[in-house]
Structures are given as C-alpha cells and as structure tokens.
Motif scaffolding. Sequence first.
Motif, PDB file in Angstrom:
ATOM      1  N   GLU A  60       1.046  -1.270  -0.083  1.00 43.60           N
ATOM      2  CA  GLU A  60       0.113  -0.043   0.017  1.00 43.60           C
ATOM      3  C   GLU A  60       0.943   0.717  -0.053  1.00 43.60           C
ATOM      4  O   GLU A  60       0.496   2.793  -0.324  1.00 43.60           O
ATOM      5  CB  GLU A  60      -1.216  -0.147   1.130  1.00 43.60           C
ATOM      6  N   THR A  61       2.334   1.318  -0.292  1.00 48.39           N
ATOM      7  CA  THR A  61       3.034   2.519  -0.318  1.00 48.39           C
ATOM      8  C   THR A  61       3.190   3.270  -1.569  1.00 48.39           C
ATOM      9  O   THR A  61       2.951   3.005  -2.342  1.00 48.39           O
ATOM     10  CB  THR A  61       4.888   2.184  -0.368  1.00 48.39           C
ATOM     11  N   PRO A  62       2.499   4.395  -1.369  1.00 42.10           N
ATOM     12  CA  PRO A  62       2.343   5.070  -2.347  1.00 42.10           C
ATOM     13  C   PRO A  62       3.978   5.835  -3.427  1.00 42.10           C
ATOM     14  O   PRO A  62       4.375   5.206  -2.714  1.00 42.10           O
ATOM     15  CB  PRO A  62       1.956   6.660  -1.881  1.00 42.10           C
ATOM     16  N   LEU A  63       2.910   5.294  -4.954  1.00 43.11           N
ATOM     17  CA  LEU A  63       4.352   5.637  -5.496  1.00 43.11           C
ATOM     18  C   LEU A  63       3.426   6.395  -6.518  1.00 43.11           C
ATOM     19  O   LEU A  63       3.263   6.388  -7.132  1.00 43.11           O
ATOM     20  CB  LEU A  63       5.382   4.336  -5.579  1.00 43.11           C
ATOM     21  N   GLY A  64       5.183   7.744  -7.059  1.00 39.80           N
ATOM     22  CA  GLY A  64       4.405   8.389  -8.140  1.00 39.80           C
ATOM     23  C   GLY A  64       5.362   9.316  -8.678  1.00 39.80           C
ATOM     24  O   GLY A  64       6.826   9.571  -7.978  1.00 39.80           O
ATOM     25  N   PHE A  65       5.167  10.507  -9.661  1.00 36.42           N
ATOM     26  CA  PHE A  65       6.159  11.776  -9.765  1.00 36.42           C
ATOM     27  C   PHE A  65       4.735  11.991 -10.323  1.00 36.42           C
ATOM     28  O   PHE A  65       3.991  12.244 -10.509  1.00 36.42           O
ATOM     29  CB  PHE A  65       6.753  10.421 -11.276  1.00 36.42           C
ATOM     30  N   SER A  66       5.602  13.818 -10.558  1.00 35.67           N
ATOM     31  CA  SER A  66       4.850  14.867 -11.073  1.00 35.67           C
ATOM     32  C   SER A  66       5.730  15.432 -12.574  1.00 35.67           C
ATOM     33  O   SER A  66       7.124  15.208 -12.543  1.00 35.67           O
ATOM     34  CB  SER A  66       5.455  15.882 -10.110  1.00 35.67           C
ATOM     35  N   LEU A  67       5.247  15.644 -13.169  1.00 34.98           N
ATOM     36  CA  LEU A  67       5.804  16.312 -14.314  1.00 34.98           C
ATOM     37  C   LEU A  67       4.443  17.844 -14.363  1.00 34.98           C
ATOM     38  O   LEU A  67       3.491  17.905 -15.239  1.00 34.98           O
ATOM     39  CB  LEU A  67       5.147  15.713 -15.357  1.00 34.98           C
ATOM     40  N   GLY A  68       5.259  19.021 -14.521  1.00 35.01           N
ATOM     41  CA  GLY A  68       4.811  20.103 -14.385  1.00 35.01           C
ATOM     42  C   GLY A  68       3.090  20.353 -13.178  1.00 35.01           C
ATOM     43  O   GLY A  68       3.658  20.142 -12.199  1.00 35.01           O
ATOM     44  N   PRO A  69       2.099  20.276 -14.128  1.00 35.81           N
ATOM     45  CA  PRO A  69       1.217  19.933 -13.034  1.00 35.81           C
ATOM     46  C   PRO A  69       0.337  19.064 -13.244  1.00 35.81           C
ATOM     47  O   PRO A  69      -1.053  18.562 -12.341  1.00 35.81           O
ATOM     48  CB  PRO A  69       0.295  21.008 -14.260  1.00 35.81           C
ATOM     49  N   TRP A  70       0.675  17.744 -13.683  1.00 34.59           N
ATOM     50  CA  TRP A  70       0.724  16.042 -13.894  1.00 34.59           C
ATOM     51  C   TRP A  70       1.325  15.549 -12.516  1.00 34.59           C
ATOM     52  O   TRP A  70       2.049  15.592 -12.662  1.00 34.59           O
ATOM     53  CB  TRP A  70       0.854  15.946 -14.880  1.00 34.59           C
ATOM     54  N   THR A  71      -0.322  15.162 -11.982  1.00 34.60           N
ATOM     55  CA  THR A  71       1.016  13.754 -11.359  1.00 34.60           C
ATOM     56  C   THR A  71       0.429  13.026 -11.170  1.00 34.60           C
ATOM     57  O   THR A  71      -0.694  12.770 -10.827  1.00 34.60           O
ATOM     58  CB  THR A  71       0.558  15.183  -9.740  1.00 34.60           C
ATOM     59  N   VAL A  72       0.808  11.205 -10.754  1.00 36.28           N
ATOM     60  CA  VAL A  72       0.698  10.342 -10.957  1.00 36.28           C
ATOM     61  C   VAL A  72       0.648   9.741  -9.277  1.00 36.28           C
ATOM     62  O   VAL A  72       2.180   9.577  -9.592  1.00 36.28           O
ATOM     63  CB  VAL A  72       1.082   9.334 -12.121  1.00 36.28           C
ATOM     64  N   SER A  73       0.273   8.982  -9.227  1.00 36.02           N
ATOM     65  CA  SER A  73       0.432   8.973  -7.872  1.00 36.02           C
ATOM     66  C   SER A  73      -0.422   7.416  -7.624  1.00 36.02           C
ATOM     67  O   SER A  73      -1.875   7.635  -7.702  1.00 36.02           O
ATOM     68  CB  SER A  73       0.326   9.042  -6.855  1.00 36.02           C
ATOM     69  N   HIS A  74       0.159   5.993  -7.019  1.00 40.11           N
ATOM     70  CA  HIS A  74      -0.839   5.100  -6.532  1.00 40.11           C
ATOM     71  C   HIS A  74       0.009   3.913  -5.974  1.00 40.11           C
ATOM     72  O   HIS A  74       0.886   4.415  -5.893  1.00 40.11           O
ATOM     73  CB  HIS A  74      -1.015   4.161  -8.472  1.00 40.11           C
ATOM     74  N   THR A  75      -0.588   3.429  -5.397  1.00 42.66           N
ATOM     75  CA  THR A  75      -0.058   2.176  -4.690  1.00 42.66           C
ATOM     76  C   THR A  75       0.745   1.261  -5.337  1.00 42.66           C
ATOM     77  O   THR A  75       0.492   1.237  -6.268  1.00 42.66           O
ATOM     78  CB  THR A  75      -1.239   1.203  -4.054  1.00 42.66           C
ATOM     79  N   LEU A  76       1.874   0.988  -4.760  1.00 41.06           N
ATOM     80  CA  LEU A  76       2.786  -0.189  -4.801  1.00 41.06           C
ATOM     81  C   LEU A  76       2.044  -1.730  -5.628  1.00 41.06           C
ATOM     82  O   LEU A  76       2.186  -1.930  -7.045  1.00 41.06           O
ATOM     83  CB  LEU A  76       4.049  -0.638  -4.124  1.00 41.06           C
ATOM     84  N   HIS A  77       1.150  -2.186  -5.414  1.00 44.60           N
ATOM     85  CA  HIS A  77      -0.036  -2.838  -5.392  1.00 44.60           C
ATOM     86  C   HIS A  77      -0.463  -2.667  -7.060  1.00 44.60           C
ATOM     87  O   HIS A  77      -0.273  -3.441  -7.658  1.00 44.60           O
ATOM     88  CB  HIS A  77      -0.710  -3.187  -4.563  1.00 44.60           C
ATOM     89  N   HIS A  78      -0.999  -1.381  -7.044  1.00 43.49           N
ATOM     90  CA  HIS A  78      -1.747  -0.970  -8.554  1.00 43.49           C
ATOM     91  C   HIS A  78      -0.709  -0.971  -8.985  1.00 43.49           C
ATOM     92  O   HIS A  78      -0.909  -1.314 -10.257  1.00 43.49           O
ATOM     93  CB  HIS A  78      -2.743   0.051  -8.212  1.00 43.49           C
ATOM     94  N   TRP A  79       0.432  -0.526  -9.003  1.00 39.85           N
ATOM     95  CA  TRP A  79       1.634  -0.060 -10.320  1.00 39.85           C
ATOM     96  C   TRP A  79       1.726  -1.463 -11.131  1.00 39.85           C
ATOM     97  O   TRP A  79       2.309  -1.914 -11.969  1.00 39.85           O
ATOM     98  CB  TRP A  79       2.349   0.485  -9.283  1.00 39.85           C
ATOM     99  N   ILE A  80       1.757  -2.716  -9.790  1.00 40.01           N
ATOM    100  CA  ILE A  80       1.715  -3.979 -10.188  1.00 40.01           C
ATOM    101  C   ILE A  80       1.039  -4.741 -10.769  1.00 40.01           C
ATOM    102  O   ILE A  80       1.447  -5.219 -12.154  1.00 40.01           O
ATOM    103  CB  ILE A  80       2.338  -5.099  -8.974  1.00 40.01           C
ATOM    104  N   ASN A  81      -0.249  -4.504 -10.659  1.00 42.46           N
ATOM    105  CA  ASN A  81      -1.558  -5.859 -11.082  1.00 42.46           C
ATOM    106  C   ASN A  81      -2.189  -4.460 -12.510  1.00 42.46           C
ATOM    107  O   ASN A  81      -2.155  -5.003 -13.089  1.00 42.46           O
ATOM    108  CB  ASN A  81      -2.806  -5.169  -9.925  1.00 42.46           C
ATOM    109  N   ASP A  82      -1.619  -3.075 -12.214  1.00 37.60           N
ATOM    110  CA  ASP A  82      -2.082  -2.649 -13.452  1.00 37.60           C
ATOM    111  C   ASP A  82      -1.149  -1.885 -14.363  1.00 37.60           C
ATOM    112  O   ASP A  82      -1.329  -1.771 -15.902  1.00 37.60           O
ATOM    113  CB  ASP A  82      -2.786  -1.214 -13.172  1.00 37.60           C
ATOM    114  N   GLY A  83       0.278  -1.945 -13.965  1.00 36.06           N
ATOM    115  CA  GLY A  83       1.516  -1.822 -14.635  1.00 36.06           C
ATOM    116  C   GLY A  83       2.296  -2.508 -15.039  1.00 36.06           C
ATOM    117  O   GLY A  83       1.822  -3.337 -16.599  1.00 36.06           O
ATOM    118  N   LEU A  84       2.820  -3.415 -14.415  1.00 35.71           N
ATOM    119  CA  LEU A  84       3.807  -4.603 -14.677  1.00 35.71           C
ATOM    120  C   LEU A  84       3.054  -5.841 -15.503  1.00 35.71           C
ATOM    121  O   LEU A  84       3.196  -6.079 -16.461  1.00 35.71           O
ATOM    122  CB  LEU A  84       4.379  -4.841 -13.884  1.00 35.71           C
TER     123      LEU A  84
END
Length: 480
Positions: A60-84
């Motif tokens: 459940e650790t939040p992990l994200g990044f920002s690029l100007g006005p855009w910010t993307v942040s999800h939990t580590l679990h979400h990055w694994i299940n929806d990203g990897l």
Amino acid sequence: MAHLSAPISLPARPIERVLSPFSRFMRLESAGGIVLIACTLVAVAWANSPWAGAYHHLWETPLGFSLGPWTVSHTLHHWINDGLMAVFFFLVGLEIKREALVGELTSLRKAALPAAAALGGMVVPALLYAALNAGGAGAAGWGIPMATDIAFALGVLALMGPRVPLSLKVFLTALAIVDDIGAVLVIALFYTGQIAWGALGGGLLVIALAALANRLGVRRPIPYLLLGIVAWSCFLASGVHATVAGVLMALTIPSRTRIDADEFLEHADTSVHAFRAACERGTSVLTNLRQQAALQGLENATEAAQAPLQRIEHDLHVPVAFGIIPLFALANAGVTLSGGIGGALAHPVTLGVILGLVIGKPLGIMVFSWLAVRAGIAELPAGTGWKAVHAVSWLGGIGFTMSLFVAGLAFPDGGLVDESKVGIFAASLAAGLGGWLLLRRELARARPVAPSDVRGDRQTGLSTEPTERHPESSGAARTL
C-alpha cells in the motif's frame, strides 16, 4: 557456406562461469513455475507471520511522479497489477499473434480442437461456480475458475521429460493461448467499471497509430514503447482495465522479416568474406574500418532476418517469467488464514473456485473436445488418445496467476479475496497433482521413447525434440 549444426561456443568470461548454474536453471522449462511457487509460499508465510502488518503496508506504499501540473500517484500494488501486468499481457498478445500467424491457430482445422477445449474449459467452470454463488456476495467471481496458467501447466508437462509427445505439448499450449484470449475478453467486457469514452477513444487512436507505424515499416521497438505507454495511460483513465492495452499493442508489432533465409545467407556470406579479406596482421577490429563495416553489414542482415515480434517475445520471456509474474504472486498471494483453512474451504466462493477448476475444467475440456471430434471439425493430437487428453485437461485446471488476477478484479474492495485465493491455491495444487499422476500413468503404459526419437543435451539434461520451423524464420513470413 558450411552448415552449422550447433551454436558457436565462445570462451566463458569469469562472470559467466560464476552465473552458469543460474543460467542453466533459467533454461529449464519448469524454472519459472519453481520461482513462482517459491514467491507464493513466501507471500503466504509472510501474511500469516508476526510481520503480516509489514507485508500489507508494503504493497500500500504510495509511489508516483510529477511532471509540471500533472501528478500520477498509485500504490505499489496498483503499479504491479495495472502496470507491470500490462507487460505480461503484452507478451500474451505477442504469443496470440504468433500462434494465429504461424502456429496452431493458423487455420480452422488446426484451431478447432484447442478452441473447442478452451471454450468448454471456460463455460463449464463458470456455470459450476455460478451454481453455488448466484445471487450471493460472491456472484461476481464467476470468471475466476475460467483461467489457465500456461506457465504452470507447461511446467508440469516439463517434469515428465521427453516422454510427453510433442503434439500433446502443442495442444496444451494452443488451448492455453485460446484460454488467454477468452480471459482478456472477459476482463474487457465484464470486469470494467464506468467507461470514460473520451479516454478510451484516445487509447484506441494511439493503437491505430501503432498499427499505421507497422504498415509504414517502422521496426524499432522505441516508437512502439512510447505509443504503448500513452495507450496504457489512456486505458487506465478510461475505466477499461489497462492490461487490455497491452494485448492490443502486441497485435500491432510487425511480424514480417525484411529478408528471407536465402537473402540472409547471401548477405552474411558477403560480410564474412569482407571481414576475412580485411584482416591485417597486427591490427585490431577497433582500428580496422573495413572489418567494422563488415560486422555492421552482418548485424544489419541479422536484424532484417528477424521479425520484431519474434525478437521482442524472446527478450521479454526472462523478465516476465522471473520478474513480473513472481512479483505479482508475492504481492497478491498473501492470503490471511485467520479463520483457519477449514473455515475458508467451507465458503461458497472457495468451493465454487475449487469445483470450477478441479471438476469444471477437465469436464468442459473433455466434453467440448469430444463434441468437436465427433462432429468431424477436429481430430485428436497425433500419437495420443483420449486418456492422454484427459490427463492434460486436468492441467488446464491450474488457474493460479490469471485466476488471482481476475479475483482482484471481481472483488476490488478486498472482500472475499482471501476465500477466492484459498480456492485458487487448493484447486491449482489438486489439478496439477492430478494431471501429473494421470499423465505419468498413461505414459508408463505407452511405448518408451527410443533414443533415436529424442536428441538430448548431455550437458544440460534438457530434451531438444525436433519442432516445426515457424515461417517467421524464412521467406514465408514476409507474406503475412
């Protein structure tokens, strides 16, 4: 030009000698399944240990990044299940396209049996699950027992060694590929929330641009990678599960070679002769421009003789099998058995999953296969009988990775996830063990494989059975 019967043996570097045991292990067909089992056991032990809080907090650790006005942040679990996992589904898409172009799904006759078997292996388990859970809290989990874990299933076959007929391996592989197609459709159609049509349209437009790049002859992976990231982002925002973008992007990857085998041999022969003619005593390749040009020509010919689909699929196999899938298991297999295994096994969701995978899968595969053969639209794999197909049908009940993935979609709020996981673990273990025992008994009664039938690698102990050459490696692929 002399025919090379074996790969060129290069002197081993020190690091290669150190890593050689790990390299030999990773070449085993069952290696990915072994790593997956290890990560699953670690996850279950960790989730039921005094450090269970740390396990759940980690994902459940939040992990994200920002690029100007855009910010993307999800939990580590979400990055694994929806990203990897989008990368995993991208690899699935590549396998589907390859099988449709040059494999076991190229014609109706070849695809009929695995397609019918896969259809039965999806419909019957879903019906059995629904019979126990219709109208209840676990009704949404009907898609969980429909999936087959191809890595685990083929890993069990690999444990039987070269005694398993090649046609039986091909049948199980094709069945699992069609099963994956069904799983992707189920996820896209039934496990999708409210759709943001603008974002979905943007994602489909990016997929169309990737297809156009293919038609224009773009073969480098970077453009497809960048377009894939944009498409994934659009699908993520649309409400359609982002892993679907991975499958669709895979279908846009070029599958044609630029030159055929004869042209490659001609270019390679010319480059080798040029390299030999440029040899000068006391000089190095680093300073010999003619040798460098010859090597570049050989490299260009090698790249042109390979289909990007083939090359990318090969490059992704190791990171997916030994990285993404084990990490997914580590993050998702941590079921908490606070109520005891007995209590979990008595739950309708758990029973539905077990009934679907252990009974429904073999029953559906066998019945629909028999109907296809009886109707005359399909035939049994060469050199096998119904008992061998029955044994393999049990291996189709190993749901594991795909079943865990669908369970997370079916119960997004976390309720009933543990019950479904217990069912998946118990059913996959029972199906794998049952299939192994049945196939072992059937192979023991079959004629032993003669030494001349199988060429073994004495150094690794791996079988090197002759396989069909895919036209991707010849001029035939250029017509696809």
